[in-house]
Every structure is written in structure tokens, then in C-alpha cells.
Design a protein around this motif. Structure first.
Motif, PDB file in Angstrom:
ATOM      1  N   ASP A 133       0.785  -1.240   0.000  1.00  0.00           N
ATOM      2  CA  ASP A 133       0.000   0.000   0.000  1.00  0.00           C
ATOM      3  C   ASP A 133       0.816   1.289   0.000  1.00  0.00           C
ATOM      4  O   ASP A 133       0.276   2.362  -0.271  1.00  0.00           O
ATOM      5  CB  ASP A 133      -0.939   0.016   1.209  1.00  0.00           C
ATOM      6  N   ASP A 134       2.118   1.233   0.299  1.00  0.00           N
ATOM      7  CA  ASP A 134       2.907   2.448   0.502  1.00  0.00           C
ATOM      8  C   ASP A 134       3.308   3.071  -0.834  1.00  0.00           C
ATOM      9  O   ASP A 134       4.203   2.588  -1.524  1.00  0.00           O
ATOM     10  CB  ASP A 134       4.153   2.128   1.319  1.00  0.00           C
ATOM     11  N   VAL A 135       2.651   4.181  -1.197  1.00  0.00           N
ATOM     12  CA  VAL A 135       2.878   4.785  -2.506  1.00  0.00           C
ATOM     13  C   VAL A 135       4.261   5.398  -2.639  1.00  0.00           C
ATOM     14  O   VAL A 135       4.736   5.630  -3.759  1.00  0.00           O
ATOM     15  CB  VAL A 135       1.806   5.856  -2.811  1.00  0.00           C
ATOM     16  N   SER A 136       4.940   5.660  -1.525  1.00  0.00           N
ATOM     17  CA  SER A 136       6.247   6.321  -1.595  1.00  0.00           C
ATOM     18  C   SER A 136       7.391   5.359  -1.878  1.00  0.00           C
ATOM     19  O   SER A 136       8.494   5.784  -2.206  1.00  0.00           O
ATOM     20  CB  SER A 136       6.542   7.065  -0.286  1.00  0.00           C
ATOM     21  N   SER A 137       7.148   4.057  -1.759  1.00  0.00           N
ATOM     22  CA  SER A 137       8.250   3.097  -1.843  1.00  0.00           C
ATOM     23  C   SER A 137       8.539   2.603  -3.244  1.00  0.00           C
ATOM     24  O   SER A 137       9.564   1.960  -3.470  1.00  0.00           O
ATOM     25  CB  SER A 137       7.978   1.913  -0.914  1.00  0.00           C
TER      26      SER A 137
END
Length: 580
Positions: A133-137
Motif C-alpha cells: 500500500d505504501d505509494v512512496s516506496s
């Protein structure tokens, strides 16, 4: 910082013991983690979740009726071992299969995959879902590389509700994948977190600045900005997430679950101030917030930070999200209380058998124990430095993980030797113990390495130089095949491969094992130092590659230290046959 602890390496085990003692209404301990302490409906899918400790309420706080059936609990910020996952899954199995759920981190993928394969070999239908779910990774086109953070909760909750409702495995799996596709998270941090016993945090943020895009294991952010006001932070979080509306959703009239998650030391009152503006922004965008959540749901010890998750609903997902649940840290509606399981107490590990071995191999086993003891001494002496190196671009747990792993390996090897085991069996005992207690990627890889050497030396004769070199070659092949790392990725492979090549060349050239190992250990030391000039292409350090330039890889350094320490025992060895 973490102030209340005894021995740092024992923190996770003691934490689990205390958690079970205080939450016996919901959970009981099994080897590797916890499972429900209440009866589950027979012939339903069991959801087993897990990951490293240090993130409570994740993962053990989500075990209970209507939610997970069990949680495999690893060391601090390190994945549970394959054996831990397997043990919990076996204890949680209701007869219709097991779905394994975890965040998308390299160690978790390795260990949960190994456990899944073992369960399948035993005839248990086992599937897995890695939350991303982590859009920054990672960018959207590389969404399979994204890590799992607070969005774990949405995927686990709806999958568990589907299982509780009697969905079959295919349907539960589809629900989990749909929820994962419809979940997006983005976070920030103001300070790093400090592991028990550590003198400094895993990373720091300059005074008056905010790290953007951090992970729940203390991975540094991908950028920095001045600390905004609460409203400005809400606008940053919402604005970023609304640029990534999942495919197939009409954002103008969608229903969603917003989750504003505190990472450890941001107070609830602060979160409420931020959520005030989040709610306004969502309403202005025409979005309807359903069952919003504000609080600590996935933490990172004492990290000062927060993340926002948006879970985009459809009718089925909404019904499953709202289904009743009763777990220590998450309750929804009212459940019909089930009776307690009749099985009480912690399940015991099955004692491994010791096959017969020749006297020559038993003598070799003593040398294996001595080598592992030397490895333990050098890891103990350098654990803090290994953690410091690992924290430059990773999560800082390498020193603690190596300590736990090598100490368990020595204890297991001593038990094997005391029971008359040969060299191979001693290495197998040590391999399993290392992988089990260390967890994480390094635990899995060191377990593979020791097992490969055991396969080569056997229990029927004294290990000779050729067999040891073949074992090292087998270890390199197994690690590269399973972990997919190659030379240049800034991992322990950058040390293992040149060490293998130098050792093989020395043995084939007629050198004694001790002399060949000496040359190879020197090669390994130089290779470890050279990793300082590489950019990491694997694991948690990958998103922060530039931060690690000038610093060697922690796994490479620990391997170089260990092979040098082992040489000191080989130089005194009289039980390993040398080449003529």
C-alpha cells in the motif's frame, strides 16, 4: 527512546510473554507467535498474519474472532522465520486451508514463501498476500515492489471477515487481492525510532524538518521538507493519495475508509487536529468517509510520525469491513463469544532426531561447534556497529538479528554434539536454529548457507577441504537462487562469491583448508569494504540507495567478520582432512 527492557536480544520474546499473559481472553501462545484462544468454525479458511515485532497493535493485536486466526511474531523489525510461520499456521488451521498475510518486505517474502511451500507439501491449501500500500516506496508501474504499512489492516480485516463468513479459499484470496489493490498509504516522520539498547535512533531528521515517505521499520524518508502546520500536513497527505485513485473507481462519488495512523509518539490530540482538515478535504472532493479510524494501528516504537491510508470501498468490501470483530486492539460490532480452546499453554517444538555418525564426523562436528562459537564471539563484539551500519539506509536490526541467530546456532550445535551428531547434522541443527531465531532476510540466508555446507560434508567421514569448499559453493548457489541477489547488488553476495572463488581456487591448487581459507577471508574483507562504493539494489535499503554510498553493506561486513573468525579455528584444526 525505548527505556524499559532487560536484555535487548530478549525483548521480543519477553514482550510476547507479557502480551499473552495480559490478553489471554483472546490469544494463547504457540511456538512462533500467538493464535486465537477461542474456538474457530471448523472447515473455514484460517488467516495467519505476521511480521517483525515493534509495530503493535500489528500484528498480534489483530488476532481474535472476526479477525486473524494467528500471528507469527518475528524479532524486532525482522520477519518471523519460516518455522515460526509454519508453526502458527499449523496451530491455526481449521481444515480448509490457510491464507498468509504480511507486508511486502524481502525477509517476510522469503520466510512466508518457505512456510507456504512446506504447508502445501503436507497437503494444506496455502495461499499468501503481500500488502503493497505504501505509494512512496515505488512508482505505480512497479507496485509489486511497494512495501506494506498501515494498509495491512484493511487487507487483513476484510479477508478475515470473508473467512469468518465461510467464503472458500479462492474467494478469500480474491477479496484480499481486491482490498490490496484498493488501499493506498503515505506517511511522514519528525524523528526516528530507537530500538531497545540502542544509544541513537535508526535515523534522525534535522530540527524543524519532516521526513516524507518513511517506512514502519524506521527506513529513512525519500525526501525532507519544513515541518508544516497540521492543515498543511493534511493537504500533503490527501493530495498525494488522491493522485492515485485505483483503477475502476469514480472518485467523485466514492465511499472510502480513511485511516490516520500514529507511528508511536504523535499524540492522539495532534492526530485529531490533522484529521479535522483531512475530513474537510475528502468532503470537498466529493468523497464519503465510512467508519474512519484515527489512532495507533501500525506503529514503529517511538517514531514521531503519521500516515494516512485510504481504502476505497465497494459494497462487498464495505460489508466485510463493517463485519463484527473482537481482537485485543481492534473491535467492531458485537460477536457471539466462542468457547475457549481446550488446548492450553504453549506448544512445544518437536525434538529433532540425531542419525548415527562415524567417529571422524563426530570429531568434525566439534570443529563445527568451535567455528560457530568463534562466529558468535565476533558478532557479539560487533553487534552495535553492525546495527549502526544497517541503519544508514535500512532498519538497523542487523546486529540484533545476527546476535539472536548465531547464539541460537551455537546452542543448537552444542546440543547436537552432546547427542553424538556428525558434522552434517550439527550444521543442520545450527541452520534451523539460526533461521528460526534470527528471522529476517539474513536469518533465512545464513540458515541456507549452513545447511548447504552440511549437505556437502555429510555424517559418514571427516570433512575434507574439498567438501567444505563444495559446501561454500552450494551455499552461494542456494542464496543467489532463492534471494535473487547477484554481485553488485550490495548484499552479502558481494562477499560470498569472491570468498567462494578464492577458497575453491586455493583448495584446487593444493593448499590446506586453513591456508586457502586464510586467503579467501582476506579477499572477503576487501570485498566487504568495496561494497561502500555500491548502490543497494535489493531489500529495504533500495529506496534510499544514495544514503548508503560511502558505507559498506552490513550483511557483507558481518560475513567477512565471521569467515575471518572461523579461520582462527581452522588453523588449529586437526580433524578436517587436508588435500594431499
Amino acid at each position: 527512546m525505548t527505556r524499559l527492557f532487560n536484555e535487548p536480544s530478549a525483548f521480543a520474546d519477553e514482550m510476547i510473554e507479557g502480551f499473552v499473559a495480559s490478553h489471554g481472553r483472546w490469544v494463547r501462545r504457540v511456538s512462533g507467535g500467538v493464535v486465537r484462544n477461542t474456538k474457530s468454525t471448523p472447515d473455514t479458511v484460517a488467516l495467519v498474519i505476521g511480521g517483525g515485532s515493534g509495530h503493535y497493535p500489528a500484528f498480534a493485536g489483530l488476532v481474535g474472532q472476526g479477525l486473524a486466526h494467528g500471528a507469527a511474531m518475528g524479532n524486532l523489525f525482522a520477519s518471523p522465520s519460516a518455522q515460526q510461520v509454519y508453526n502458527v499456521a499449523r496451530a491455526a488451521h481449521n481444515g480448509t486451508g490457510v491464507l498468509l498475510g504480511y507486508g511486502n518486505y524481502a525477509g517476510d517474502v522469503l520466510h512466508f514463501t518457505q512456510a507456504k511451500e512446506k504447508l502445501r507439501r503436507e497437503g494444506i491449501d496455502c495461499r499468501s498476500i503481500a500488502v503493497t500500500d505504501d505509494v512512496s516506496s515505488a512508482p505505480i508501474e512497479e507496485h509489486t515492489k511497494r512495501r506494506g504499512i498501515a494498509g495491512d489492516l484493511t487487507v487483513f480485516k476484510v479477508a478475515a471477515a470473508a473467512a469468518e463468513a465461510g467464503y472458500g479459499m479462492d474467494a478469500v484470496m480474491e477479496i484480499a487481492e481486491r482490498a490490496n489493490h484498493r488501499t493506498r498509504s503515505f506517511g511522514v516522520a519528525f524523528t526516528g525510532c530507537t530500538l531497545p539498547g540502542a544509544e541513537t535512533p535508526l535515523f534522525s531528521v534535522p530540527e524543524g524538518r519532516m521526513a516524507v515517505g518513511m517506512g514502519i521499520h524506521g527506513e529513512p524518508g525519500i525526501g525532507e521538507t519544513d515541518i508544516p502546520t497540521a492543515d498543511e500536513l493534511a493537504e500533503l497527505l490527501v493530495g498525494k493519495l488522491l493522485t492515485e485513485v485505483p483503477d475502476g473507481i469514480e472518485a467523485a462519488s466514492a465511499r472510502l475508509v480513511p485511516i490516520l495512523n500514529g507511528l508511536g509518539s504523535v499524540k492522539y490530540e495532534e492526530l485529531f487536529v490533522v484529521y479535522r482538515r483531512v475530513a474537510q478535504l475528502l468532503a470537498e472532493a466529493g468523497l464519503e468517509a465510512v467508519d474512519l479510524q484515527v489512532g495507533e494501528l501500525v506503529t514503529s516504537f517511538d517514531m514521531a510520525g503519521t500516515s494516512l491510508t485510504l481504502f476505497w470501498l465497494d459494497d462487498e468490501l464495505e460489508a466485510l469491513w463493517n463485519a463484527p470483530a473482537d481482537a485485543p486492539a481492534f473491535r467492531r460490532g458485537a460477536v457471539t463469544a466462542e468457547a475457549l480452546e481446550e488446548t492450553a499453554g504453549e506448544t512445544a517444538d518437536v525434538e529433532l532426531s540425531v542419525p548415527e555418525a562415524t567417529a571422524e564426523s563426530q570429531a568434525g562436528a566439534c570443529r563445527v561447534l568451535a567455528a560457530l562459537g568463534a562466529a558468535k564471539d565476533v558478532v557479539d563484539a560487533n553487534a552495535a556497529e553492525l546495527g549502526r551500519i544497517d541503519a544508514i539506509a535500512g532498519d538497523g536490526d542487523h546486529g540484533i538479528g545476527m546476535e539472536r541467530g548465531v547464539r541460537a546456532a551455537v546452542q543448537a550445535a552444542a546440543d547436537a554434539v552432546g547427542r553424538g551428531a556428525g558434522a552434517a547434522t550439527t550444521l543442520y541443527f545450527a541452520a534451523d536454529a539460526w533461521a528460526d531465531k534470527a528471522g529476517g532476510t539474513s536469518g533465512a540466508l545464513w540458515g541456507m548457507a549452513l545447511r548447504a555446507v552440511g549437505d556437502a560434508v555429510g555424517d559418514s567421514k571427516a570433512p575434507d577441504a574439498g567438501a567444505v569448499a563444495a559446501g561454500v559453493a552450494g551455499a552461494a548457489a542456494a542464496i543467489m537462487d532463492f534471494g535473487k541477489a547477484k554481485v553488485g547488488d550490495k548484499t552479502l553476495v558481494d562477499v560470498l562469491v569472491p570468498f567462494r572463488d578464492a577458497l575453491t581456487a586455493g583448495v584446487e591448487g593444493g593448499k590446506s583448508l586453513a591456508d586457502a581459507w586464510d586467503v579467501a577471508a582476506t579477499t572477503a574483507q576487501q570485498a566487504a569494504e568495496d561494497t561502500a562504493n555500491l548502490l543497494p539494489l535489493m531489500g529495504r535499503a533500495r529506496p534510499h540507495a544514495e544514503k548508503s554510498l560511502g558505507t559498506p553493506d552490513a550483511g557483507a561486513v558481518s560475513m567477512a567478520l565471521i569467515v575471518r573468525a572461523i579461520h582462527n579455528t581452522l588453523s588449529q584444526n586437526t580433524t578436517i582432512k587436508e588435500n594431499a
